[in-house]
Scaffold this active site. Sequence first.
Site, short mmCIF file in Angstrom:
data_model
loop_
_atom_site.label_atom_id
_atom_site.label_comp_id
_atom_site.label_asym_id
_atom_site.label_seq_id
_atom_site.Cartn_x
_atom_site.Cartn_y
_atom_site.Cartn_z
N SER A 1 10.86 -4.52 8.13
CA SER A 1 10.90 -3.56 7.02
C SER A 1 10.85 -2.14 7.56
CB SER A 1 9.69 -3.80 6.11
OG SER A 1 9.57 -2.76 5.16
N ALA A 2 11.51 -1.23 6.85
CA ALA A 2 11.45 0.19 7.22
C ALA A 2 10.14 0.81 6.73
CB ALA A 2 12.62 0.94 6.59
N SER A 3 9.38 0.03 5.96
CA SER A 3 8.18 0.59 5.34
C SER A 3 6.96 0.55 6.25
CB SER A 3 7.85 -0.17 4.05
OG SER A 3 6.62 0.28 3.54
N LYS A 4 6.27 1.69 6.34
CA LYS A 4 5.04 1.75 7.13
C LYS A 4 3.90 1.09 6.35
CE LYS A 4 6.41 5.83 9.74
NZ LYS A 4 7.46 6.54 9.00
N GLU B 1 18.91 -8.91 4.12
CA GLU B 1 18.75 -7.54 3.63
C GLU B 1 19.33 -7.32 2.23
OE1 GLU B 1 17.92 -4.41 3.94
OE2 GLU B 1 17.00 -4.30 5.91
N ASP B 2 18.75 -6.36 1.51
CA ASP B 2 19.30 -6.00 0.19
C ASP B 2 20.01 -4.64 0.23
OD1 ASP B 2 16.82 -4.56 0.53
OD2 ASP B 2 17.01 -3.98 -1.57
N LYS C 1 16.59 2.21 10.13
CA LYS C 1 17.85 1.67 9.64
C LYS C 1 18.74 2.82 9.18
CE LYS C 1 15.24 -2.28 7.84
NZ LYS C 1 14.72 -2.96 6.63
N THR D 1 9.50 -3.54 -4.68
CA THR D 1 8.71 -2.31 -4.62
C THR D 1 9.60 -1.09 -4.87
OG1 THR D 1 8.94 -2.55 -2.27
CG2 THR D 1 6.77 -3.01 -3.15
N LYS E 1 17.45 3.12 -0.70
CA LYS E 1 16.98 1.78 -0.34
C LYS E 1 17.11 1.55 1.16
CE LYS E 1 17.52 -1.20 -4.35
NZ LYS E 1 18.36 -2.26 -4.94
N ASP F 1 13.98 -8.51 5.54
CA ASP F 1 13.58 -7.21 5.04
C ASP F 1 12.51 -7.48 3.97
OD1 ASP F 1 13.85 -4.43 4.22
OD2 ASP F 1 15.01 -5.17 2.52
N LEU F 2 11.77 -6.46 3.57
CA LEU F 2 10.71 -6.68 2.58
C LEU F 2 11.12 -6.20 1.18
CD1 LEU F 2 7.77 -7.41 1.81
CD2 LEU F 2 7.10 -5.16 2.64
N ASP F 3 11.22 -4.88 1.02
CA ASP F 3 11.50 -4.31 -0.30
C ASP F 3 12.89 -4.72 -0.77
OD1 ASP F 3 9.08 -3.05 -0.12
OD2 ASP F 3 9.89 -1.14 0.56
N VAL G 1 16.03 3.27 3.46
CA VAL G 1 15.97 4.55 4.21
C VAL G 1 14.50 4.92 4.39
CG1 VAL G 1 16.60 6.99 4.12
CG2 VAL G 1 18.18 5.26 3.26
P1 B16 Z 1 7.33 3.69 3.28
P2 B16 Z 1 12.54 -2.05 3.34
C1 B16 Z 1 12.02 0.53 2.74
O1 B16 Z 1 11.60 -0.81 2.87
C2 B16 Z 1 12.37 0.87 1.31
O2 B16 Z 1 13.53 0.15 0.90
C3 B16 Z 1 12.64 2.34 1.17
O3 B16 Z 1 12.94 2.68 -0.16
C4 B16 Z 1 11.40 3.12 1.67
O4 B16 Z 1 11.61 4.52 1.59
C5 B16 Z 1 11.12 2.70 3.11
O5 B16 Z 1 10.90 1.31 3.16
C6 B16 Z 1 9.91 3.41 3.69
O6 B16 Z 1 8.77 3.02 3.03
O7 B16 Z 1 7.34 5.04 2.65
O8 B16 Z 1 6.41 2.70 2.59
O9 B16 Z 1 7.11 3.73 4.76
O10 B16 Z 1 13.58 -2.25 2.28
O11 B16 Z 1 13.11 -1.71 4.70
O12 B16 Z 1 11.53 -3.19 3.39
MG MG Z 2 15.14 -3.49 1.36
#
Ligand code: B16
Ligand code: MG
Length: 222
Positions: free
Chosen positions: A114-117, A169-170, A145, A17, A45, A9-11, A47
Site C-alpha cells: 500500500s502507498a499508505s503510511k 490493484e484498483d 506508485k 478508505t 487513488k 494493494d489496500l485502499d 498517489v
Molecule cells: P496515507 P493504497 C493510498 O493507498 C490511497 O489510495 C491514496 O488515496 C492515499 O493518498 C495514499 O494511500 C497515502 O495514504 O496518507 O494514509 O499515507 O491504495 O496504495 O493502499
Molecule cells: Mg488502492
Amino acid sequence: MKIDAVIFDLDGVLTDTAEFHFIAWRAIAHKLGVEFSKEDNEALKGVDREDSLKYILAKGKITVNASEFEELLKEKNNHYLTLINDINPSHLFDGVLHCFSILKKANIKIGLASASKNASLVINKLGIDSLFDFVGDAAAVAHSKPAPDIFLSVAQGLNVAPHNCIGVEDAVAGVTAIQSAKMFAVGIGERHVLTQAELVFPTMSEFDFNAVLATFSSRSTT
Ligand code: B16
Ligand code: MG
C-alpha cells in the site's frame, strides 16, 4: 512458471478508505479555496500523501513554503485518522477472506503493498494483520506508485522473484507500479479504467483464482 505470492494493494482492494481520504482532502482543499471533486479524488487513488497535496496546490495555483506544506500534511492525516477510528472487521470487502484462504491452501504467500503510511493501522483494525506474510512499508521506499518500489520491496520481504508474483490493484498508478516491477497485474474495478491490467474483476467477490492461474500460466508459456 508458478505463482509464489499475491501482493495486494489496500485502499480500494481490501477495504474502502477512499471516501475518508476524500473527506479529509476536500477539507484541506476548501481551506485553501480550491474546489475538490470526486473526480479529483479518483485521480489521487494510489498517489501518496505528498503528491496528493501537490496536486491540490497545483490545481489552485497556490505556493506554500516547506513548513506550511508539512502542516497541511499533518492536518490532513490527523483528520483522516479521526475518520478511520471506527474501522472494524465489517469494513473488509466481501470475498477477501475467501480469497486469502484459497491462497493459504495453495501455499501461496500473501503480501501488502500500500502507498499508505497508515496501512498497518488499517489492517490491524480490519483484523487481518496476522494473515500477511509480509507488509511493505510505504515510508521506507524511495519512490511511490507508479514506481515499482513498494511492490519490489514486498517481493524481497517475501523472498520471492517478482516474475512469480501477482499484484492486485484498483488504481491506474498501482497497475503501472505492478508492471514496472515485472509482475502480473490483476485489476479490481472497471476494465475501461484499468486498461493495462492483464485481468480485471469488478470486485474482490469476483476474484477468480483459477482464472488468474490460467491467464498467468498461458502468459508464462508464450
Ligand atoms: P496515507 P493504497 C493510498 O493507498 C490511497 O489510495 C491514496 O488515496 C492515499 O493518498 C495514499 O494511500 C497515502 O495514504 O496518507 O494514509 O499515507 O491504495 O496504495 O493502499
Ligand atoms: Mg488502492
